[in-house]
Motif scaffolding. Structure first.
Motif, short mmCIF file in Angstrom:
data_model
loop_
_atom_site.label_atom_id
_atom_site.label_comp_id
_atom_site.label_asym_id
_atom_site.label_seq_id
_atom_site.Cartn_x
_atom_site.Cartn_y
_atom_site.Cartn_z
N PHE A 88 0.81 -1.21 0.00
CA PHE A 88 0.00 0.00 0.00
C PHE A 88 0.85 1.27 0.00
O PHE A 88 0.63 2.17 -0.81
CB PHE A 88 -0.91 -0.02 1.23
N THR A 89 1.83 1.36 0.89
CA THR A 89 2.66 2.56 0.97
C THR A 89 4.02 2.22 1.58
O THR A 89 4.15 1.18 2.24
CB THR A 89 1.97 3.65 1.81
N LEU A 112 -2.13 9.68 -0.09
CA LEU A 112 -0.98 9.37 0.75
C LEU A 112 0.18 10.32 0.45
O LEU A 112 0.87 10.79 1.35
CB LEU A 112 -0.52 7.93 0.50
N THR A 113 0.38 10.59 -0.84
CA THR A 113 1.46 11.47 -1.24
C THR A 113 1.10 12.94 -1.02
O THR A 113 1.89 13.71 -0.49
CB THR A 113 1.80 11.23 -2.72
N GLN A 114 -0.13 13.31 -1.39
CA GLN A 114 -0.56 14.71 -1.28
C GLN A 114 -0.64 15.18 0.17
O GLN A 114 -0.22 16.29 0.51
CB GLN A 114 -1.92 14.87 -1.95
N ARG A 115 -1.17 14.33 1.04
CA ARG A 115 -1.40 14.73 2.42
C ARG A 115 -0.29 14.31 3.37
O ARG A 115 0.02 15.02 4.32
CB ARG A 115 -2.72 14.14 2.92
N LEU A 165 3.95 10.45 1.74
CA LEU A 165 4.36 9.06 1.59
C LEU A 165 4.26 8.62 0.14
O LEU A 165 3.45 9.13 -0.63
CB LEU A 165 3.49 8.16 2.46
N ALA A 166 5.08 7.64 -0.21
CA ALA A 166 5.00 7.07 -1.55
C ALA A 166 3.84 6.09 -1.60
O ALA A 166 3.50 5.45 -0.60
CB ALA A 166 6.30 6.36 -1.89
N GLU A 225 5.40 6.33 -9.42
CA GLU A 225 6.79 6.49 -8.97
C GLU A 225 6.91 7.78 -8.16
O GLU A 225 6.28 8.79 -8.47
CB GLU A 225 7.73 6.57 -10.18
N PRO A 226 7.71 7.76 -7.09
CA PRO A 226 7.89 8.98 -6.29
C PRO A 226 8.58 10.06 -7.10
O PRO A 226 9.40 9.78 -7.97
CB PRO A 226 8.75 8.50 -5.11
N ALA A 227 8.22 11.32 -6.81
CA ALA A 227 8.79 12.44 -7.55
C ALA A 227 10.29 12.54 -7.33
O ALA A 227 11.05 12.84 -8.25
CB ALA A 227 8.10 13.74 -7.14
#
Length: 358
Positions: A146-147, A308-311, A314-315, A320-322
């Motif tokens: 999930f993350t 997850l990423t916006q708030r 987290l990846a 793909e992570p920035a």
């Protein structure tokens, strides 16, 4: 002679049993079977995984009630699952090492991948479930990624203008009273073992365990305090002008600190950093397995995973992570040699036991 009021009362009294029967037969009133109230999903998760708006959308879509319980450590997660004071949980989020532990304890139910079509949207490395240690057993799948995040070193750029190279900087005397550490036996023993150069940080022998315990006792000299939740760590870091922190929640903590106005950097030390991969699993105690599977599938919807990423910073497992860390030395956490031993030692360390007593 009966007055009008008395007559009306008598008529109503006589009609009352009939009206009650009519209500029961036609399905109106409080005795109506409550579909939504009978569908309850009990979720055990970490902060940020099941925000109220995310839960509300799921409840509306599946006409169910979701009860979320949040935990702040692996130990708390294990304790909640075994608690006799609450009803059994249906789904839980845990890292891969803990997933194996739960599966070996026969607490998890195998997952029907056909009921989880959103797994097809995940990145290839997260669809290769057999290649991720702890997710499968005897050909059955017990968890879905999930993350994830590394557990690196967070530092205050104003106090430390040059990024630290080693986790051993946590012990540097210049940071006396300015260090924050996560309150967990598992990860403290493992990251300290990694920092000391032990090749197998999750499988320590007796001599290595003792050396790590002594090192963690020494760390107390530099500690401001221990933390559990990322929000708590953010408050401590800013209010008390901390310099360094073991980032158990990794990029999630970095995001929270920067939003709170802190000028922080994040680094993966040269010796490497632990990293966790949290997954969703269904328990054997799940009362409504289709609903539990629906929750796991829902968590993998692009809009939900993106939060997850916006708030949280987290990846997620869909994109793909920035900011990649392709060259960083990442060590995915694994099962440890003796959980009970680590936890007993950790209690003594946190409580102030002297080094020579270990």
């Amino acid at each position: 002679m009966i007055g009008a009021a008395a007559l009306g009362s008598a008529i109503l009294s006589g009609l009352l049993p009939f009206l009650i029967a009519l209500v029961l037969c036609t399905g109106f009133g409080a005795t109506t079977p409550a579909v939504a109230a009978d569908k309850v999903l009990r979720v055990l998760a970490w902060p940020g995984y099941a925000d109220p708006d995310v839960v509300k959308e799921f409840e509306a879509r599946y006409d169910a009630k979701v009860e979320v319980t949040l935990v702040d450590s692996d130990e708390a997660l294990w304790a909640q699952v075994h608690s006799k004071d609450t009803p059994p949980f249906d789904v839980l989020a845990a890292n891969t090492a803990e997933i194996r532990r739960y599966a070996e304890a026969n607490l998890l139910a195998p997952l029907d991948l056909a009921s989880l079509p959103n797994t097809k949207k995940q990145l290839p490395r997260f669809r290769a479930l057999g290649s991720i240690d702890g997710l499968t057993s005897a050909g059955k799948v017990y968890a879905i990624p999930f993350t994830y995040s590394s557990m690196g070193l967070i530092y205050d750029r104003r106090q430390i203008p040059v990024a630290p190279r080693s986790m051993l900087e946590l012990w540097n005397p210049r940071y006396r009273g300015k260090v924050l550490d996560f309150n967990s036996a598992q990860h403290n023993f493992s990251f300290t073992a990694l920092a000391l150069g032990y090749p197998h940080p999750f499988q320590l022998d007796a001599a290595q365990m003792r050396a790590v315990a002594h090192k963690l006792v020494d760390l107390r000299r530099n500690l401001l305090t221990y933390y559990t939740l990322p929000e708590e760590a953010t408050a401590f870091f800013i209010q008390h002008k901390a310099a360094l922190m073991f980032g158990n929640y990794g990029t999630q903590q970095v995001e929270l600190l920067r939003r709170a106005g802190a000028d922080v950097g994040y680094v993966i030390p040269d010796e490497g950093a632990l990293a966790w991969l949290d997954c969703w699993s269904m328990t054997r105690a799940a009362s409504d397995k289709p609903l539990a599977l629906a929750w796991i599938n829902y968590m993998l919807e692009p809009a939900v995973s993106a939060l997850l990423t916006q708030r949280q910073g987290l990846a997620n497992t869909l994109t793909e992570p920035a900011e990649g860390s392709a060259n960083a030395h990442i060590v995915w956490i694994g099962p440890v040699e003796d959980i009970d031993r680590r936890e007993k030692l950790w209690v003594r360390i946190v409580s102030g036991d002297r080094s020579e007593r270990f």
